[in-house]
Design an enzyme around this catalytic site. Sequence first.
Site, mmCIF file in Angstrom:
data_model
loop_
_atom_site.group_PDB
_atom_site.id
_atom_site.type_symbol
_atom_site.label_atom_id
_atom_site.label_comp_id
_atom_site.label_asym_id
_atom_site.label_seq_id
_atom_site.Cartn_x
_atom_site.Cartn_y
_atom_site.Cartn_z
ATOM 1 C CB SER A 81 36.638 40.250 29.972
ATOM 2 O OG SER A 81 35.937 40.553 31.344
ATOM 3 C CG HIS B 239 37.449 36.288 29.150
ATOM 4 N ND1 HIS B 239 38.103 35.115 29.450
ATOM 5 C CD2 HIS B 239 37.325 36.607 30.558
ATOM 6 C CE1 HIS B 239 37.981 34.965 30.651
ATOM 7 N NE2 HIS B 239 38.276 35.731 31.193
ATOM 8 C CG ASP C 286 35.092 37.673 33.347
ATOM 9 O OD1 ASP C 286 35.193 38.742 33.015
ATOM 10 O OD2 ASP C 286 35.383 36.442 33.163
ATOM 11 C CG MET D 114 42.252 33.938 38.349
ATOM 12 S SD MET D 114 40.519 35.014 37.453
ATOM 13 C CE MET D 114 40.114 37.139 38.055
ATOM 14 C CG HIS E 49 36.782 32.927 33.768
ATOM 15 N ND1 HIS E 49 37.378 34.520 34.084
ATOM 16 C CD2 HIS E 49 37.286 32.534 34.811
ATOM 17 C CE1 HIS E 49 38.345 33.550 35.554
ATOM 18 N NE2 HIS E 49 37.830 33.368 36.027
ATOM 19 C CG MET F 154 31.598 37.118 37.905
ATOM 20 S SD MET F 154 32.534 39.027 38.108
ATOM 21 C CE MET F 154 33.414 38.769 37.743
ATOM 22 C CG ASP G 123 40.534 36.863 33.713
ATOM 23 O OD1 ASP G 123 39.684 36.192 34.162
ATOM 24 O OD2 ASP G 123 40.456 39.006 33.432
ATOM 25 C CG MET H 276 35.263 33.609 38.288
ATOM 26 S SD MET H 276 35.473 35.388 37.963
ATOM 27 C CE MET H 276 34.306 35.136 36.607
HETATM 28 C C1 DX5 Z 1 36.956 38.642 37.115
HETATM 29 C C2 DX5 Z 1 36.902 39.030 35.777
HETATM 30 C C3 DX5 Z 1 37.736 40.509 35.282
HETATM 31 C C4 DX5 Z 1 38.045 40.899 33.359
HETATM 32 C C5 DX5 Z 1 39.298 41.897 33.850
HETATM 33 O O1 DX5 Z 1 37.370 39.875 37.890
HETATM 34 O O2 DX5 Z 1 37.567 38.084 35.409
HETATM 35 O O3 DX5 Z 1 39.132 40.046 36.150
HETATM 36 O O4 DX5 Z 1 37.614 39.657 33.527
HETATM 37 O O5 DX5 Z 1 38.765 42.690 34.191
HETATM 38 P P1 DX5 Z 1 39.933 43.883 33.714
HETATM 39 O O6 DX5 Z 1 40.247 43.755 32.432
HETATM 40 O O7 DX5 Z 1 39.250 45.063 33.758
HETATM 41 O O8 DX5 Z 1 40.943 43.860 34.664
HETATM 42 ZN ZN ZN Z 2 37.851 36.449 33.468
#
Ligand code: DX5
Ligand code: ZN
Length: 217
Positions: free
Chosen positions: A8, A33, A35, A137, A66, A37, A175, A68
């Site tokens: 990620s 990946h 993320d 998650m 992903h 947000m 994740d 969010m």
């Molecule tokens: C949302 C993100 C995180 C990230 C992973 O919270 O989706 O979970 O991708 O982060 P690490 O691997 O640092 O927990």
């Molecule tokens: Zn993610």
Amino acid sequence: MEKCLAPSILSADFGVLKEQLELIDDAGAQYVHFDVMDGVFVPSISYGMPVLKSIRKYTDRLFDVHLMIVDPERYIKDFAEAGADIITVHAEACKHLDATIDLIKSCGAMAGVAINPATPVSTIKHVLDKVDMVLIMTVNPGFGGQKLIPYTIDKVRELCDLCNKLGVKIDIEVDGGINIDTIDAALDAGANIIVAGSAVFKGDVKANAEALLEKMR
Ligand code: DX5
Ligand code: ZN
């Protein structure tokens, strides 16, 4: 199902993002990946289509996006055009999940559905035959570097058993909080796509990715 590492970039150094992509490429990570947000669905803001567009030319790895964000159907086409190969939406963020999955596929991307830790696996039972991947998650979404929530591993096992019962073959992604100490439990429970942010990008990026990939062989 093939086991793949999905670093990620949430935890990457954006000042040298191209070089960091080359390091995970060299290590053999199969996915990247993203993320995304919006500060509404999750209490943080990250990045969007411009970042995808700007790095698409630097790697042919699978772009695993992903979302969010609330009402993700608004941006599916934009992310597909920016270079997303898989677009994953949260069941909790969609008014019409079944239709949103159809929209993702109509835009030429593979479709994923994600559920937060407290959301039951049964919530997505009726779309398992439509999606390419389910993202479980393993932390509450919004931030990298959190600790894995143990009961989420039971959800991975429950999903894997449900897929076998229904006769559907889909990728199961985990994740959040996945690192060298927690990856075995996730793999044993049936996950085959491993997202790791801080476990890859904090420290020696290539060596970190190689160590996780070694555990997946
Ligand atoms: C949302 C993100 C995180 C990230 C992973 O919270 O989706 O979970 O991708 O982060 P690490 O691997 O640092 O927990
Ligand atoms: Zn993610």
